[in-house]
Design a protein around this motif. Structure first.
Motif, mmCIF file in Angstrom:
data_model
loop_
_atom_site.group_PDB
_atom_site.id
_atom_site.type_symbol
_atom_site.label_atom_id
_atom_site.label_comp_id
_atom_site.label_asym_id
_atom_site.label_seq_id
_atom_site.Cartn_x
_atom_site.Cartn_y
_atom_site.Cartn_z
ATOM 1 N N UNK A 1 6.100 12.216 -6.603
ATOM 2 C CA UNK A 1 6.717 13.303 -6.805
ATOM 3 C C UNK A 1 5.876 14.634 -6.171
ATOM 4 N N UNK A 2 4.364 14.362 -6.029
ATOM 5 C CA UNK A 2 3.544 15.547 -5.465
ATOM 6 C C UNK A 2 3.630 15.605 -3.896
ATOM 7 N N UNK A 3 4.344 14.586 -3.338
ATOM 8 C CA UNK A 3 4.477 14.540 -1.861
ATOM 9 C C UNK A 3 3.249 13.955 -1.333
ATOM 10 N N UNK A 4 2.598 13.055 -2.088
ATOM 11 C CA UNK A 4 1.637 12.332 -1.483
ATOM 12 C C UNK A 4 1.973 10.971 -0.781
ATOM 13 N N UNK A 5 1.558 10.641 0.512
ATOM 14 C CA UNK A 5 2.220 9.394 1.114
ATOM 15 C C UNK A 5 1.800 8.335 0.285
ATOM 16 N N UNK A 6 2.871 7.301 0.047
ATOM 17 C CA UNK A 6 2.686 6.060 -0.486
ATOM 18 C C UNK A 6 3.301 4.994 0.640
ATOM 19 N N UNK A 7 2.131 4.126 0.706
ATOM 20 C CA UNK A 7 2.446 3.163 1.619
ATOM 21 C C UNK A 7 3.233 1.928 0.933
ATOM 22 N N UNK A 8 4.284 1.247 1.458
ATOM 23 C CA UNK A 8 4.812 0.251 0.702
ATOM 24 C C UNK A 8 3.984 -1.054 0.924
ATOM 25 N N UNK A 9 4.094 -2.023 0.070
ATOM 26 C CA UNK A 9 3.322 -3.212 0.314
ATOM 27 C C UNK A 9 3.581 -3.723 1.407
ATOM 28 N N UNK A 10 2.662 -4.363 2.103
ATOM 29 C CA UNK A 10 3.136 -5.156 3.164
ATOM 30 C C UNK A 10 3.283 -4.269 4.655
ATOM 31 N N UNK A 11 3.419 -2.936 4.380
ATOM 32 C CA UNK A 11 3.778 -2.086 5.581
ATOM 33 C C UNK A 11 2.540 -2.078 6.676
ATOM 34 N N UNK A 12 3.048 -2.213 7.940
ATOM 35 C CA UNK A 12 2.012 -1.985 8.990
ATOM 36 C C UNK A 12 2.257 -0.854 9.574
ATOM 37 N N UNK A 13 1.485 -0.913 10.931
ATOM 38 C CA UNK A 13 1.634 0.589 11.769
ATOM 39 C C UNK A 13 2.889 0.912 11.980
ATOM 40 N N UNK A 14 3.883 -0.217 12.463
ATOM 41 C CA UNK A 14 5.016 -0.067 12.747
ATOM 42 C C UNK A 14 6.265 -0.029 11.643
ATOM 43 N N UNK A 15 5.768 0.194 10.312
ATOM 44 C CA UNK A 15 6.878 0.259 9.413
ATOM 45 C C UNK A 15 7.263 1.717 9.310
ATOM 46 N N UNK A 16 8.603 1.837 8.999
ATOM 47 C CA UNK A 16 9.288 3.154 8.710
ATOM 48 C C UNK A 16 8.660 3.818 7.538
#
Length: 86
Positions: free
Chosen positions: A70-85
């Motif tokens: 909600x605060x706009x902090x980047x959240x990486x999804x589990x298992x996301x690599x460098x090429x993940x959207x």
């Protein structure tokens, strides 16, 4: 001779007092949430480990990540690599 109604009334009075105390404490906890949320987000923004922020704030991981999202902090999804959207 003990009168059951007196014992019942005394028990109900204790329940009412504890219920009132609980309601007051829950209201205090709700009042603290905006400040806790802001401080938790700020801690993450300045580099604190998210797991440590979650541990010290005593909120669930889902709650912390919801605050961050909600605060706009980047959240990486589990298992996301460098090429993940994003």
């Amino acid at each position: 001779m003990e009168i059951p109604e007196k014992a019942q009334a005394a028990a109900l009075e204790r329940v009412a007092a504890l219920g009132q105390q609980r309601a007051e404490l829950l209201a205090q906890a709700r009042a603290l949430l905006p400040d806790l949320r802001a401080e938790a987000v700020e801690a993450v923004r300045i580099g604190a480990q998210r797991s440590r922020v979650q541990q010290l704030s005593r909120v669930s991981t889902g709650t912390l990540y919801g605050w961050l999202r909600d605060a706009g902090v980047e959240i990486r999804t589990e298992g996301a690599g460098d090429d993940a959207p994003p």
